[in-house]
Every structure is written in C-alpha cells, then in structure tokens.
Write a protein that holds these residues in place. Structure first.
Motif, PDB file in Angstrom:
ATOM      1  N   PRO A 177       0.814  -1.225   0.000  1.00 33.62           N
ATOM      2  CA  PRO A 177       0.000   0.000   0.000  1.00 33.62           C
ATOM      3  C   PRO A 177       0.844   1.271   0.000  1.00 33.62           C
ATOM      4  CG  PRO A 177      -0.936  -1.615   1.499  1.00 33.62           C
ATOM      5  CD  PRO A 177       0.403  -2.154   1.076  1.00 33.62           C
ATOM      6  N   HIS A 178       1.927   1.274   0.753  1.00 30.89           N
ATOM      7  CA  HIS A 178       2.800   2.457   0.786  1.00 30.89           C
ATOM      8  C   HIS A 178       3.620   2.575  -0.500  1.00 30.89           C
ATOM      9  CE1 HIS A 178       1.976   3.772   4.894  1.00 30.89           C
ATOM     10  NE2 HIS A 178       1.841   2.487   5.176  1.00 30.89           N
ATOM     11  N   ALA A 179       3.980   1.447  -1.096  1.00 31.66           N
ATOM     12  CA  ALA A 179       4.704   1.499  -2.371  1.00 31.66           C
ATOM     13  C   ALA A 179       3.835   2.105  -3.467  1.00 31.66           C
ATOM     14  CB  ALA A 179       5.172   0.103  -2.772  1.00 31.66           C
ATOM     15  N   LEU A 180       2.535   1.906  -3.382  1.00 37.77           N
ATOM     16  CA  LEU A 180       1.633   2.497  -4.375  1.00 37.77           C
ATOM     17  C   LEU A 180       1.674   4.024  -4.339  1.00 37.77           C
ATOM     18  CD1 LEU A 180      -1.425   0.100  -4.011  1.00 37.77           C
ATOM     19  CD2 LEU A 180      -0.022   0.380  -6.070  1.00 37.77           C
ATOM     20  N   THR A 181       2.097   4.603  -3.223  1.00 39.57           N
ATOM     21  CA  THR A 181       2.181   6.065  -3.158  1.00 39.57           C
ATOM     22  C   THR A 181       3.284   6.617  -4.044  1.00 39.57           C
ATOM     23  OG1 THR A 181       3.695   6.224  -1.248  1.00 39.57           O
ATOM     24  CG2 THR A 181       1.344   5.975  -0.770  1.00 39.57           C
ATOM     25  N   LEU A 182       4.216   5.757  -4.477  1.00 42.47           N
ATOM     26  CA  LEU A 182       5.233   6.193  -5.428  1.00 42.47           C
ATOM     27  C   LEU A 182       4.600   6.735  -6.703  1.00 42.47           C
ATOM     28  CD1 LEU A 182       7.662   3.178  -5.001  1.00 42.47           C
ATOM     29  CD2 LEU A 182       8.312   5.566  -4.590  1.00 42.47           C
ATOM     30  N   PRO A 225      -1.265  -8.008  -2.420  1.00 42.80           N
ATOM     31  CA  PRO A 225      -2.612  -7.851  -1.859  1.00 42.80           C
ATOM     32  C   PRO A 225      -3.532  -6.991  -2.726  1.00 42.80           C
ATOM     33  CG  PRO A 225      -1.101  -6.388  -0.728  1.00 42.80           C
ATOM     34  CD  PRO A 225      -0.256  -7.225  -1.673  1.00 42.80           C
ATOM     35  N   LEU A 226      -3.669  -7.376  -3.987  1.00 44.57           N
ATOM     36  CA  LEU A 226      -4.504  -6.625  -4.918  1.00 44.57           C
ATOM     37  C   LEU A 226      -5.030  -7.612  -5.949  1.00 44.57           C
ATOM     38  CD1 LEU A 226      -5.175  -3.550  -5.263  1.00 44.57           C
ATOM     39  CD2 LEU A 226      -3.432  -3.514  -7.044  1.00 44.57           C
ATOM     40  N   ASP A 227      -6.325  -7.811  -5.975  1.00 48.47           N
ATOM     41  CA  ASP A 227      -6.929  -8.744  -6.919  1.00 48.47           C
ATOM     42  C   ASP A 227      -7.123  -8.086  -8.282  1.00 48.47           C
ATOM     43  OD1 ASP A 227      -7.147 -10.782  -5.039  1.00 48.47           O
ATOM     44  OD2 ASP A 227      -9.065 -10.004  -4.290  1.00 48.47           O
ATOM     45  N   ASP A 234      -7.821   2.116  -3.813  1.00 50.31           N
ATOM     46  CA  ASP A 234      -8.514   1.634  -2.625  1.00 50.31           C
ATOM     47  C   ASP A 234      -7.555   1.084  -1.583  1.00 50.31           C
ATOM     48  OD1 ASP A 234     -10.911   2.307  -3.801  1.00 50.31           O
ATOM     49  OD2 ASP A 234     -11.313   0.293  -4.560  1.00 50.31           O
ATOM     50  N   LEU A 235      -6.334   0.777  -1.995  1.00 53.84           N
ATOM     51  CA  LEU A 235      -5.344   0.197  -1.084  1.00 53.84           C
ATOM     52  C   LEU A 235      -4.404   1.252  -0.497  1.00 53.84           C
ATOM     53  CD1 LEU A 235      -4.821  -2.770  -0.208  1.00 53.84           C
ATOM     54  CD2 LEU A 235      -2.988  -2.862  -1.913  1.00 53.84           C
ATOM     55  N   LEU A 236      -4.509   2.475  -0.976  1.00 52.54           N
ATOM     56  CA  LEU A 236      -3.594   3.521  -0.514  1.00 52.54           C
ATOM     57  C   LEU A 236      -3.780   3.824   0.971  1.00 52.54           C
ATOM     58  CD1 LEU A 236      -3.887   6.074  -3.455  1.00 52.54           C
ATOM     59  CD2 LEU A 236      -1.812   4.823  -2.813  1.00 52.54           C
ATOM     60  N   PRO A 237      -2.681   4.135   1.663  1.00 50.05           N
ATOM     61  CA  PRO A 237      -2.801   4.573   3.061  1.00 50.05           C
ATOM     62  C   PRO A 237      -3.356   5.988   3.136  1.00 50.05           C
ATOM     63  CG  PRO A 237      -0.528   4.758   2.316  1.00 50.05           C
ATOM     64  CD  PRO A 237      -1.294   4.108   1.186  1.00 50.05           C
ATOM     65  N   ALA A 238      -3.687   6.416   4.348  1.00 51.46           N
ATOM     66  CA  ALA A 238      -4.261   7.751   4.530  1.00 51.46           C
ATOM     67  C   ALA A 238      -3.276   8.845   4.128  1.00 51.46           C
ATOM     68  CB  ALA A 238      -4.696   7.930   5.980  1.00 51.46           C
ATOM     69  N   ALA A 239      -2.006   8.657   4.441  1.00 51.13           N
ATOM     70  CA  ALA A 239      -0.960   9.621   4.076  1.00 51.13           C
ATOM     71  C   ALA A 239      -0.178   9.058   2.901  1.00 51.13           C
ATOM     72  CB  ALA A 239      -0.028   9.881   5.249  1.00 51.13           C
TER      73      ALA A 239
END
Length: 277
Positions: A177-182, A225-227, A234-239
C-alpha cells in the motif's frame, strides 16, 4: 529529440513542474538512504551489511545529484535539507516507514518494490529533454541493477522455506500500500506530463510496476494484496507523501536527520556526500 535544454532556460509553469519532479526524485532517495543506514552492523550477515551500506551510499549519491540540479534553480543545501520544513518534503511514505524490528524481510522487500519503480521512473525521466534530468541517468542506472539483484536474491533465499516465505508475505502485505504512493500525482503532475518531463504517465508506470512485482513475487509463492480488477487507489494509506501528508514516523525521522545540524548551530554546510571512494 534535440539536445537537452538546461534548467536555467525554463521559466513559468515548466520551471515549476521541473522543480516539483526533482523534489520527488531527491526526497525519495534521501529519505530511503537514511532508513537503510539503520541496518548497519545489524544485518543478518557481514556480506548483507556491506551490501546495504553500499546501496544506502548510492541512494544518497542519487539524492545529491537531484539536489544539485535544484541548486541550478537557486536553492542551497540548507534550503533543500537542513532548514527545510518537514511538511514540504514530497517523498513516498514507503521510504519513511521504520523497519519492522529485526525483520530483514522488510528491508529486502522494500528495496525490491522501490528499485523496480526506480527503473521505470528513470526510463520515463530520460525522455524529459532537460539536461539536469537526463545527463545523470546513465550513471544512476549503472548502479541500480546491483540494488535490484541484491533484493531479488534475498527474497528468493527467504522464500526457500515456509517461515521465510511467511515473513516476505507479511512484508509485502504491509509495504505494497505504501509502495503504491510512489505513483501518486502530487503537485503539478498535470504540468509535468504536459511539458513532457516524464515519458510515461504515472498510471501506466503503476500498471507495469504491478505486473512486474506481481509476477516475480507470485513465482516465489507470495501474493500481492490486490486482486485483478481492484482499484489500486482503494489500497492507498491515509498519508501518501506526494501531497505533503506523511505518517507519524516522518517528524521523528526528520528530527534525527537534522538533529546534529541544529545542535551544532550550523549556518554553513558541506554538500551531501554520496560517492564511493
């Protein structure tokens, strides 16, 4: 494409877009390098300790390249690092998270997720047509395969037994989820694309990144963790970092980064060091 243009030739919206892109590049590398140093003398083997120390040094050197480019726009190292408000940093939250205590799987999974993204990002930036963005890429890319190979080798090694595979899976679940913030847009994303400072869209790079990491991890019995069909948003963290929002860990890390500078009452600073001897 003609000869690359210098940053100094840019003005207005294009100049601001180039600055925004450079800050993302520099901040990611700088903060990740600092986190990697936490593994010095506590990595599982002497070889891995030395390897990650070298990776940290490389990433710091890359940060210095991008900070130096920002210097062409009139900024000093004090402005960019030591006296900068922590809320103005635009790094991904992936690089600011503390490592799970004693969990080497966290370090190697984080490195893998970041290095695959870095490869895609450098490809895209190489098409920018801006000298200070294009010229360093060959040298940086010469160091990146070593980083990626180190992370992949350790993931393969850990996944050789059930316990290690479970640790890798736990790290993937925590970090993806945090890697998606890249790939989050942040400021001036539209202008960066409009002015051709990046050769591929963030969404296109994110798709390629997910395909690459998903294939590699699944080949070692680890699931992302992504189907299929899920929206990554939808998997992103709040920050997410790119917009100036950060986790509670960042202010503490920033204090550690700048603590010595403040304690010594510095007003003059040397350039960041990142080159190998």
């Amino acid at each position: 494409m003609g000869d690359p243009r210098p940053l100094a030739a840019l003005d207005g919206d294009e100049r601001a877009a180039a600055e925004s892109l450079l800050r993302r590049l520099a901040d990611d590398e700088f903060v990740l390098a600092e986190r990697y140093t936490e593994w010095q003398v506590v990595a599982p083997t002497l070889e891995s300790d030395l390897a990650l120390s070298n990776v940290a040094q490389d990433e710091l050197g890359h940060a210095r390249v991008w900070f130096d480019a920002l210097g062409e726009l009139g900024y000093t190292e004090r402005d960019l690092v030591w006296e900068r408000d922590p809320g103005t940093f635009r790094h991904s939250t992936l690089v600011e998270l503390p490592f799970e205590e004693g969990d080497w799987a966290d370090a190697v999974v984080r490195g893998y997720l970041y290095d695959v993204a870095e490869d895609l990002r450098l490809d895209a930036v190489s098409e920018s047509g801006i000298r200070e963005l294009v010229d360093p890429i060959e040298k940086i890319r010469g160091e990146e395969p070593y980083h990626l190979d180190h992370a992949q080798t350790w993931i393969e090694r850990l996944c050789a037994d059930d316990d290690g595979r479970d640790r890798v899976q736990s790290a993937v679940d925590r970090l993806v989820p945090h890697a998606l913030t890249l790939w989050e847009p942040g400021e001036r994303a539209g202008a960066i694309r409009e002015h051709g400072l990046r050769g591929a869209s963030l969404s296109a790079m994110r798709r390629q990144w997910l395909d690459t990491v998903g294939s590699f991890l699944e080949g070692h019995g680890v699931a992302v963790p992504l189907d299929p069909g899920d929206d990554p948003a939808d998997l992103l963290p709040a920050a997410v970092g790119r917009d100036g929002s950060h986790t509670d860990h960042w202010p503490r890390l920033h204090d550690e980064l700048t603590g010595t500078y403040r304690e010594l009452g510095r007003s003059e600073v040397r350039r960041l060091r990142g080159e190998r001897a």
